[in-house]
Enzyme design. Structure first.
Site, PDB file in Angstrom:
ATOM      1  N   HIS A 143       0.810  -1.286   0.089  1.00 27.79           N
ATOM      2  CA  HIS A 143       0.088   0.153   0.152  1.00 27.79           C
ATOM      3  C   HIS A 143       0.823   1.343  -0.095  1.00 27.79           C
ATOM      4  O   HIS A 143       0.276   2.400  -0.335  1.00 27.79           O
ATOM      5  CB  HIS A 143      -0.661   0.009   1.207  1.00 27.79           C
ATOM      6  CG  HIS A 143      -1.888  -1.244   1.324  1.00 27.79           C
ATOM      7  ND1 HIS A 143      -1.693  -1.987   2.492  1.00 27.79           N
ATOM      8  CD2 HIS A 143      -2.413  -1.745   0.525  1.00 27.79           C
ATOM      9  CE1 HIS A 143      -2.545  -2.878   2.149  1.00 27.79           C
ATOM     10  NE2 HIS A 143      -3.182  -2.865   1.103  1.00 27.79           N
ATOM     11  N   HIS A 180       6.840   5.296  15.686  1.00 24.13           N
ATOM     12  CA  HIS A 180       6.444   3.973  15.089  1.00 24.13           C
ATOM     13  C   HIS A 180       6.858   3.561  13.619  1.00 24.13           C
ATOM     14  O   HIS A 180       7.475   2.765  13.395  1.00 24.13           O
ATOM     15  CB  HIS A 180       4.910   3.867  15.342  1.00 24.13           C
ATOM     16  CG  HIS A 180       4.446   2.243  14.589  1.00 24.13           C
ATOM     17  ND1 HIS A 180       3.799   2.353  13.285  1.00 24.13           N
ATOM     18  CD2 HIS A 180       4.803   1.082  15.282  1.00 24.13           C
ATOM     19  CE1 HIS A 180       3.501   1.013  13.263  1.00 24.13           C
ATOM     20  NE2 HIS A 180       3.998   0.175  14.250  1.00 24.13           N
ATOM     21  N   HIS A 221       2.483   8.923   0.837  1.00 25.25           N
ATOM     22  CA  HIS A 221       1.605   8.879  -0.022  1.00 25.25           C
ATOM     23  C   HIS A 221       1.962   9.809  -1.364  1.00 25.25           C
ATOM     24  O   HIS A 221       2.269  11.059  -1.069  1.00 25.25           O
ATOM     25  CB  HIS A 221       0.375   9.432   0.719  1.00 25.25           C
ATOM     26  CG  HIS A 221      -0.199   8.517   1.843  1.00 25.25           C
ATOM     27  ND1 HIS A 221      -1.008   7.430   1.516  1.00 25.25           N
ATOM     28  CD2 HIS A 221       0.040   8.461   3.174  1.00 25.25           C
ATOM     29  CE1 HIS A 221      -1.250   6.952   2.620  1.00 25.25           C
ATOM     30  NE2 HIS A 221      -0.379   7.389   3.649  1.00 25.25           N
ATOM     31  N   THR A 224      -5.983   7.361   7.869  1.00 19.72           N
ATOM     32  CA  THR A 224      -6.461   7.544   6.354  1.00 19.72           C
ATOM     33  C   THR A 224      -6.498   6.291   5.408  1.00 19.72           C
ATOM     34  O   THR A 224      -6.702   6.010   4.312  1.00 19.72           O
ATOM     35  CB  THR A 224      -5.428   8.416   5.496  1.00 19.72           C
ATOM     36  OG1 THR A 224      -4.204   7.762   5.465  1.00 19.72           O
ATOM     37  CG2 THR A 224      -5.450   9.772   6.636  1.00 19.72           C
ATOM     38  N   HIS A 225      -6.312   5.218   6.123  1.00 19.71           N
ATOM     39  CA  HIS A 225      -6.361   3.640   5.308  1.00 19.71           C
ATOM     40  C   HIS A 225      -7.271   2.721   6.438  1.00 19.71           C
ATOM     41  O   HIS A 225      -7.489   3.140   7.617  1.00 19.71           O
ATOM     42  CB  HIS A 225      -5.051   3.388   4.939  1.00 19.71           C
ATOM     43  CG  HIS A 225      -4.168   2.941   6.160  1.00 19.71           C
ATOM     44  ND1 HIS A 225      -4.317   1.905   7.182  1.00 19.71           N
ATOM     45  CD2 HIS A 225      -3.093   4.150   6.808  1.00 19.71           C
ATOM     46  CE1 HIS A 225      -3.466   2.099   8.168  1.00 19.71           C
ATOM     47  NE2 HIS A 225      -2.977   3.302   7.895  1.00 19.71           N
TER      48      HIS A 225
END
Length: 321
Positions: free
Chosen positions: A124, A154, A159, A265-266
């Protein structure tokens, strides 16, 4: 073979022996059936997306950015993607509530390089992770976060879009940008990062968003990342890269950013994120950006992996001056 309950002549096979035998067999059958039903029910819930963000972790979240599995379809399998507090959003800078004075953001250990650093094509996006020495993990606090709460780094997620003029998920005054880097932080105290990602609390995650704009020359600070993208062209591939401090991406800042409460956002689109968006852009060249579009997903070339902006639905956006 003799039946286990059959008795030879002269044997003393009592009723209690027979009942005990059958009780044990029946016990095993019942237990086995319960385990099987529980497993099948779990699989059904996982596949249907009925497990909430506050439930147990999803091990295989399947989605994409193509017509058959893109953002318009996510709500069919992930109900939270249709929530009222979704991200990304368009930020109308004139309508943002100015907070002045505001608490400064405090960045610890962002100038410390990790032991090692990996980049991954997870099908992704490009994900960057690392491992820091004990006691030197990058940590964030202050600003819109609750007092005494700390968040540990993390991962970094990227994008991009079909052209150099689009690709960011957040927009400012309706204007998009060439790329968006999201630096994900997990609230300290969670036993595992996934605990925060699937937590119902509204502030389990803090994501710092950096917007990129195409410039004529390469950004040398991205070399370790961009020069190794060819090694992770296939989905699921990971490679170790030369380590660099997170401050290479952007110098830590204390003020001058927008913030609001939103979601991932996913999928599963959990609404548990404090977003911090830095309006000043970072540089990237057209050739560097093209390298991201050479990656592939299970659906083919990864030309675009951005979710469209979502409705604000009355939420406040703040500017920490």
């Amino acid at each position: 073979m003799r039946d286990l309950c059959e008795c030879d002549e002269g044997d003393r096979c009592t009723v209690e022996d027979i009942m005990l035998h059958f009780s044990f067999i029946e016990f095993l059958v019942v237990c086995g059936s319960i385990v099987l039903v529980a497993f099948l029910l779990s699989e059904i819930l996982e596949c249907s997306g009925l497990i909430s963000c506050g439930g147990r972790h999803k091990s295989n979240i399947i989605y994409g950015y193509s017509n058959h599995n893109g953002p318009d379809t996510w709500i069919n399998h992930f109900p939270h993607c249709g929530g009222e507090n979704q991200s990304p959003i368009n930020i109308n800078t004139c309508q943002a509530i100015v907070v002045n004075p505001s608490d400064a953001l405090e960045w610890d250990n962002y100038t410390v390089a990790p032991y090692f650093m990996n980049i991954t094509n997870d099908g992704h996006t490009v994900k960057v992770t690392g491992e820091w020495p004990c006691g030197l993990w990058p940590t964030l606090r202050g600003g819109p976060m609750r007092a005494h709460e700390e968040y540990e780094f993390h991962s970094m997620l990227f994008h991009w879009g079909l052209s150099d003029e689009e690709g960011s998920e957040h927009t400012l005054n309706g204007n998009g940008f060439s790329m968006e880097l999201q630096m994900v932080h997990v609230r300290k105290g969670c036993t595992a990062p996934q605990d925060a990602i699937f937590d119902d609390a509204a502030d389990s995650l803090v994501i710092i968003s950096f917007l990129f704009k195409v410039v004529p020359v390469d950004n040398a600070l991205l070399d370790h990342l961009v020069n190794n993208l060819w090694q992770i062209s296939a989905p699921g591939s990971t490679v170790q890269i030369p380590s660099f401090p997170l401050s290479y991406v952007s110098s830590p800042f204390e003020h001058g950013y927008y913030t609001y409460s939103g979601s991932l956002t996913h999928p599963p689109c959990c609404e548990n994120v404090i977003w911090i968006i830095k309006p000043e852009t970072l540089p990237i060249s057209s050739s560097e950006l093209t390298q991201f579009r050479t990656l592939t997903s299970d659906d083919g070339p990864m030309f675009n992996n951005s979710r469209p902006v979502q409705q604000l639905n009355g939420r406040d956006v703040f500017f920490y001056d």
